[in-house]
Write a protein that holds these residues in place. Sequence first.
Motif, mmCIF file in Angstrom:
data_model
loop_
_atom_site.group_PDB
_atom_site.id
_atom_site.type_symbol
_atom_site.label_atom_id
_atom_site.label_comp_id
_atom_site.label_asym_id
_atom_site.label_seq_id
_atom_site.Cartn_x
_atom_site.Cartn_y
_atom_site.Cartn_z
ATOM 1 N N GLY A 62 0.841 -1.189 0.000
ATOM 2 C CA GLY A 62 0.000 0.000 0.000
ATOM 3 C C GLY A 62 0.875 1.238 0.000
ATOM 4 N N PHE A 63 0.316 2.334 0.451
ATOM 5 C CA PHE A 63 1.066 3.583 0.476
ATOM 6 C C PHE A 63 1.899 3.685 1.752
ATOM 7 N N GLU A 64 3.147 4.101 1.582
ATOM 8 C CA GLU A 64 4.048 4.385 2.703
ATOM 9 C C GLU A 64 5.113 5.349 2.193
ATOM 10 N N ASN A 65 5.470 6.308 3.019
ATOM 11 C CA ASN A 65 6.471 7.312 2.639
ATOM 12 C C ASN A 65 6.133 7.931 1.274
ATOM 13 N N HIS A 66 4.864 8.203 1.049
ATOM 14 C CA HIS A 66 4.423 8.670 -0.263
ATOM 15 C C HIS A 66 4.505 10.191 -0.380
ATOM 16 N N THR A 67 4.755 10.611 -1.618
ATOM 17 C CA THR A 67 4.894 12.028 -1.927
ATOM 18 C C THR A 67 4.447 12.282 -3.358
ATOM 19 N N SER A 68 4.052 13.516 -3.606
ATOM 20 C CA SER A 68 3.741 13.976 -4.962
ATOM 21 C C SER A 68 4.863 14.826 -5.530
ATOM 22 N N HIS A 69 5.816 15.211 -4.668
ATOM 23 C CA HIS A 69 6.868 16.151 -5.057
ATOM 24 C C HIS A 69 8.247 15.561 -4.804
ATOM 25 N N PRO A 70 8.637 14.558 -5.592
ATOM 26 C CA PRO A 70 9.957 13.972 -5.398
ATOM 27 C C PRO A 70 11.067 14.910 -5.873
ATOM 28 N N SER A 71 12.207 14.819 -5.225
ATOM 29 C CA SER A 71 13.391 15.542 -5.679
ATOM 30 C C SER A 71 14.076 14.740 -6.772
ATOM 31 N N ARG A 72 14.995 15.386 -7.468
ATOM 32 C CA ARG A 72 15.772 14.686 -8.495
ATOM 33 C C ARG A 72 16.440 13.466 -7.859
ATOM 34 N N GLY A 73 16.215 12.296 -8.446
ATOM 35 C CA GLY A 73 16.829 11.073 -7.953
ATOM 36 C C GLY A 73 16.030 10.350 -6.878
ATOM 37 N N ASP A 74 14.867 10.879 -6.479
ATOM 38 C CA ASP A 74 13.977 10.189 -5.537
ATOM 39 C C ASP A 74 13.030 9.312 -6.357
ATOM 40 N N ILE A 75 13.216 8.018 -6.301
ATOM 41 C CA ILE A 75 12.452 7.096 -7.135
ATOM 42 C C ILE A 75 11.212 6.625 -6.377
ATOM 43 N N LEU A 76 10.059 6.731 -7.050
ATOM 44 C CA LEU A 76 8.773 6.399 -6.438
ATOM 45 C C LEU A 76 8.178 5.135 -7.048
ATOM 46 N N PHE A 77 7.479 4.380 -6.215
ATOM 47 C CA PHE A 77 6.658 3.265 -6.693
ATOM 48 C C PHE A 77 5.208 3.631 -6.421
ATOM 49 N N TYR A 78 4.395 3.639 -7.476
ATOM 50 C CA TYR A 78 2.961 3.903 -7.330
ATOM 51 C C TYR A 78 2.230 2.572 -7.416
ATOM 52 N N PRO A 79 1.563 2.163 -6.316
ATOM 53 C CA PRO A 79 0.949 0.829 -6.284
ATOM 54 C C PRO A 79 -0.345 0.680 -7.069
ATOM 55 N N GLY A 80 -0.753 1.717 -7.753
ATOM 56 C CA GLY A 80 -1.970 1.634 -8.557
ATOM 57 C C GLY A 80 -3.160 2.189 -7.790
ATOM 58 N N GLY A 81 -4.280 2.224 -8.471
ATOM 59 C CA GLY A 81 -5.508 2.762 -7.883
ATOM 60 C C GLY A 81 -6.183 3.702 -8.856
ATOM 61 N N TYR A 82 -5.822 4.971 -8.821
ATOM 62 C CA TYR A 82 -6.401 5.953 -9.742
ATOM 63 C C TYR A 82 -5.804 5.845 -11.133
ATOM 64 N N SER A 83 -4.561 5.413 -11.197
ATOM 65 C CA SER A 83 -3.845 5.268 -12.453
ATOM 66 C C SER A 83 -3.155 3.907 -12.428
ATOM 67 N N GLU A 84 -2.478 3.563 -13.503
ATOM 68 C CA GLU A 84 -1.811 2.267 -13.536
ATOM 69 C C GLU A 84 -0.604 2.238 -12.602
ATOM 70 N N PHE A 96 4.414 14.542 -9.401
ATOM 71 C CA PHE A 96 3.878 13.269 -9.851
ATOM 72 C C PHE A 96 2.393 13.392 -10.183
ATOM 73 N N ALA A 97 2.042 13.033 -11.429
ATOM 74 C CA ALA A 97 0.659 13.178 -11.880
ATOM 75 C C ALA A 97 0.347 12.190 -12.993
ATOM 76 N N SER A 98 -0.944 12.062 -13.272
ATOM 77 C CA SER A 98 -1.436 11.266 -14.395
ATOM 78 C C SER A 98 -2.519 12.074 -15.099
ATOM 79 N N LYS A 99 -3.143 11.492 -16.100
ATOM 80 C CA LYS A 99 -4.208 12.214 -16.793
ATOM 81 C C LYS A 99 -5.405 12.475 -15.880
#
Length: 138
Positions: A62-84, A96-99
Amino acid sequence: MKLLRITVGGTFIYTARLEEELAPETCAAFEKLLPYRQKIIHARWSGEACWIPLGEFQLGVGFENHTSHPSRGDILFYPGGYSETEILFPYGSACFASKLGQLAGNHFLTVIEGHAQLPEMGRTVLWQGAQDIVFEAL
C-alpha cells in the motif's frame, strides 16, 4: 544500508539507497524482484521525469512514505488505484501526476551516486525513446 545499481540504456549508471526505514514493505517486495529489468520511457504529466509503466502489476504493498513532489533522484513506486501501477524516476523538477490529476507514490529508492548524469539520461529517454533499465543488488 542496502544499495542497488541502476543502469539505464547501458550508459547511465547510478547507485541508489533502499529507503528501508521509511518504506519497508515496498523495499522488501521490490528486493524480491531483483535483478529487475524493464523499459523506461519519458513521463507525460510529471515534469522532468521518466517512468516505467507497469499496467495492472501488483507488488502487494500500500502507500508508505508517499509524496507527490519527489526531488531529483527520488524514485517512487505507485501501487496503482487511480492510475496504472508505475515507477517514477525524476531527473529534475517533478510533480507526480497522471491524466486523472496529481498522484502520490512511495519514495523507496534514492540515487546517491550519479546525480550529474540524471539530466542527460532524461534528455536521452525524451529524444531517443524507450531505454532498457536494470535494477541490481550491490
